[in-house]
Design an enzyme around this catalytic site. Structure first.
Site, PDB file in Angstrom:
ATOM      1  NE  ARG A 181      -2.555   1.010   3.480  1.00 49.04           N
ATOM      2  CZ  ARG A 181      -3.341   0.932   4.615  1.00 49.04           C
ATOM      3  NH1 ARG A 181      -4.591   0.552   4.540  1.00 49.04           N
ATOM      4  NH2 ARG A 181      -2.719   1.165   6.063  1.00 49.04           N
ATOM      5  CD  GLU A 204     -11.677   5.973   4.132  1.00 46.41           C
ATOM      6  OE1 GLU A 204     -11.130   5.237   5.029  1.00 46.41           O
ATOM      7  OE2 GLU A 204     -11.250   5.838   3.121  1.00 46.41           O
ATOM      8  CE  LYS A 206      -2.380   4.828   7.250  1.00 47.02           C
ATOM      9  NZ  LYS A 206      -3.814   5.183   7.669  1.00 47.02           N
TER      10      LYS A 206
END
Length: 342
Positions: A82, A220, A184
């Site tokens: 990720r 989210e 992220k």
């Protein structure tokens, strides 16, 4: 190695300086060999790319002490992948995934005394990050970068443990369509600070963000993915291109389908259908699962049948299974647990 003399049971979720961190620098088109160091400070030029144009990405994972005394990490290879995806999207050099996992191992081993004991409820939080380090004044990617990992012992993310929380539907967007919501990047979190401060002032634990294009679908919260249970016991998680691919959420879906034999659906979830779910929770590295008892939507209250007193029965079953795997009480799927120290 003798453990630090800390009040492990009462740790908050905060930063504590530990002895060692890992550092590797990227210069002239390549990463150096990297090393474990004791220096917790970074000295940079005032015009460094991180300061001017927020070129930075990060990860979060944990090391645990298992029931039989091993120190382990949970699926660090997925964090490595990720972070590589985040770096590509931000025009940053990818830190090799195998080296990422090795660096995690090195820094946890070096700080073994800071890994909380089994049964304390605390964990060693691991924060890998990458920043642009050389001076950049024109808007462009930097040429030099630093990859770094530090660790800090932490208690549960939400104080009071797994008591159901109340969250609100936010008027703000967490990410743009075709933006950076699926990586992220530090900038995503900077944008969420204003809405979270406002939510806390109003007495809510978190914001629930809707899809930025139509504002009809659930995405989210500021720091975690959502998970829902239908009245017939199906596990549902929202699908969207601007949601961060949570490692905890992906692990939960696997556990539900392959270990607990539950039906799972990863699909678009409409705000209008929230009232029909039996249970709701937030899932992520920091909290694992935090049950949600109530969602406040501009004067309307969506109350889940699982209530405000404790985690609902299905969430509890999922939580116990996943944490059981992480802590070595239950057999883990192959490759999920990285043993750092026996």
């Amino acid at each position: 190695m003798e453990k630090k003399n800390l009040d492990w049971q009462n740790l908050g979720f905060g930063y504590m300086t530990t002895e060692y961190r890992y550092v590797s620098n990227y210069k002239d088109g390549k990463w150096d060999d990297g090393k474990v160091t004791t220096d917790a400070n970074i000295t940079l030029n005032e015009c460094a790319g991180i300061f001017q144009y927020a070129q930075c990405c990060f990860e979060g994972l944990k090391a645990y002490t298992t029931e039989d005394g091993k120190i382990v990490c949970f699926r660090p290879d997925l964090n490595a992948k990720r972070m590589a995806d985040s770096a590509r999207r931000l025009e940053m050099p990818v830190f090799p995934e195998d080296r990422f996992v090795k660096a995690v191992e090195e820094v946890v081993k070096a700080n073994e005394a800071w890994v909380p004991p089994y049964g304390s409820g605390a964990t060693l939080y691991i924060r890998p990050f990458m920043i642009a380090t050389n001076p950049v004044i024109g808007v462009k990617p930097a040429d030099e970068y630093q990859f770094r990992i530090f660790v800090t012992p932490v208690g549960p993310y939400f104080k009071g443990g797994a008591k159901p929380i109340t969250i609100k539907v936010s008027d703000y967007d967490r990410a743009a369509p075709h933006g950076t919501g699926n990586i992220k990047a530090g900038l995503n979190y900077a944008m969420s600070l204003y809405p979270i401060v406002k939510a806390h002032e109003e007495g809510f634990a978190e914001n629930l963000y809707l899809d930025p294009a139509t504002r009809t679908k659930v995405e989210e919260t500021g720091g975690a993915n959502m998970i829902f249970i239908t009245k017939d016991g199906t596990v549902v998680t929202p699908k969207s291109d601007s949601i961060l691919p949570s490692i905890t959420r992906r692990s939960i879906m696997y556990v539900c389908e392959h270990i607990l034999g539950m039906k799972v659906e990863h699909r678009e979830v409409y705000l209008s259908e929230l009232k029909d779910f039996a249970e709701c929770g937030l899932c992520g590295t920091a909290a694992v699962i935090s049950p949600v008892g109530k969602i406040y939507d501009h004067g309307d209250e969506i109350c889940f049948p699982s209530g405000m007193d404790e985690m609902g029965p299905q969430m509890k079953k999922i939580y116990d299974t996943l944490t059981g795997i992480q802590q070595g009480k239950l057999e883990a799927p192959e490759g999920w647990i990285k043993v750092i120290s026996e």
